[in-house]
Design an enzyme around this catalytic site. Sequence first.
Site, PDB file in Angstrom:
ATOM      1  N   GLU A 132       0.800  -0.602   0.071  1.00 35.72           N
ATOM      2  CA  GLU A 132      -0.142   0.071  -0.033  1.00 35.72           C
ATOM      3  C   GLU A 132       1.091   1.094  -0.186  1.00 35.72           C
ATOM      4  OE1 GLU A 132      -3.719  -2.003   2.557  1.00 35.72           O
ATOM      5  OE2 GLU A 132      -3.250  -0.693   2.831  1.00 35.72           O
ATOM      6  N   ARG A 140      -0.813   9.303   1.240  1.00 35.40           N
ATOM      7  CA  ARG A 140      -2.158   9.672   1.597  1.00 35.40           C
ATOM      8  C   ARG A 140      -2.436  10.990   1.462  1.00 35.40           C
ATOM      9  NH1 ARG A 140      -5.424   5.057   5.940  1.00 35.40           N
ATOM     10  NH2 ARG A 140      -4.808   3.587   3.691  1.00 35.40           N
ATOM     11  N   HIS A 160     -11.016  10.277   6.798  1.00 35.43           N
ATOM     12  CA  HIS A 160     -10.452   8.886   7.749  1.00 35.43           C
ATOM     13  C   HIS A 160     -10.137   8.371   8.993  1.00 35.43           C
ATOM     14  CE1 HIS A 160     -10.035   4.452   6.885  1.00 35.43           C
ATOM     15  NE2 HIS A 160      -9.240   4.530   6.946  1.00 35.43           N
TER      16      HIS A 160
END
Length: 537
Positions: A121, A289, A350
Amino acid sequence: MSQYYSHDVLIIGSGAAGLTLALNLPDSLRIAVISKDKLSNCSTFWAQGGVAAVLDNTDTVESHVADTLVAGGGLCREDAVRFTVERSREAIQWLIDEGVPFTRDDSASEGSGFEFHLTREGGHSRRRIIHAADSTGAAIFNTLLACAQKRNNIELLAQRVAIDLITEQKLGRSGDRCLGAYVLDRCTGEVDTFRARFIVLATGGAAKVYLYTSNPDGTCGDGIAMAWRAGCRVGNLEFNQFHPTCLYHPQAKSFLLTEALRGEGAILTLPNGERFMPRFDEREELAPRDIVARAIDYEMKRLGIDCVYLDISHKPADFIRSHFPTVYERCLEYGIDITKEPIPVVPAAHYTCGGIVVDKAGRTDLPGLYAIGETSFTGLHGANRMASNSLLECFVYGRSAARDIVEQLPLVAMPDDLPSWDASQVTNSDEDVIIAHNWDELRRFMWDYVGIVRTTKRLMRAKHRVRLLFAEIDEFYSNYKVSRDLIELRNLAQVAELMIQSAMQRKESRALHYTLDHPRQLPVAFDTILVPPSADD
């Protein structure tokens, strides 16, 4: 009629952190695990991607530590990062031993030393994410819950909303130990009294403070607000992570599209099919992110579009369906076949990188009170959480807190009797519409003024608005019987104020905190630690 409960350990929160701690405590202890909704309504259950850990023999602790430090924007506490990563393998082995059905890799090379499939990721230099297809959180939660249900000493209590912590100081007793909590039973409408030798906050983050979020409804910063009111410090609450890719659809609510999609080759495009991430970062779709979310936000504002697109349709259909069955089925419900077409996506709040200040055992500033998981500030995430480190933190610190509680057991007796909740001066509300309006206003101005891109003027507006709301909420709280909505609104307003205050103190742009008035990063990084007025007197 209200109830009175006594336990050795009271755990507020039923997610990965809370269940991990409960299962690592001795069978001889009386343990209560409370949840404000059904037990599964936690962020853990909805986690798709997986858990980051050093598992393959080709990976190293140093590599995982280095990746985390880079993603954290120079603000991670290296001792906390190393503490967590060094214990990652044993935490995963514990989960495997408990029966979590992680996805196996039949094609693993002989030299890998690991039989489970690992994915990669954003921010990670290696494949180190262990997962259960694309519903890892549900697999972990269901396994741990089943284990807890088999333990006679663990009492699982749903539909319970913690209101406030009970401390010696609040009761006028000498000392500052945490003694228990007042908890609303949603089924009876009564406020029950819980006393315990140890109290653990495992309440998750505060992403619900924003209008758009990937989190379930309950992530209202309850633990952070309760701990602050009880006298605990909080840290780095200006760093709120926005997941870059949440499904954009009028009927979809809070559906996150796992980062593993990009790890397996999905690309981000504009409506015309043009890729844009190569213009923002050499790591392209696998950049951290904060970079991906800001890039999407920039393109949406530049072009005046409602969303961008995530496209994995160039991969074989069988590969997509086998690796991402949950995403495939969920998108299909909304008429989107991800094997043939791109997925409309937008960023959404998030993860809360800051929280209650704790040490490596999860201890807060108050004796007897622990905080673990997303509600805590360990220093692991710095200015930006790296993908899949959050679940790892839950397991490592849950197990560490359990060990510390066991060591403290001989030294801590059950608290004396606690007074019951006093509801003699309040009445039933006939103006609940005020709660709904304030709830909506708070989340909207936090999204507009304290979101992905900030300015000093926006923060000042947010500060003014939240103070006006506070006055209304305090008046309502003082005069009417408590409800879940009122408790959560009170906590959200408190955490919003702390986030705004933290953001105003940081005169730079660093990772998740980006302000147009201070676009550069300072050469030296400092944590933003806020101290409650009562603790600073």
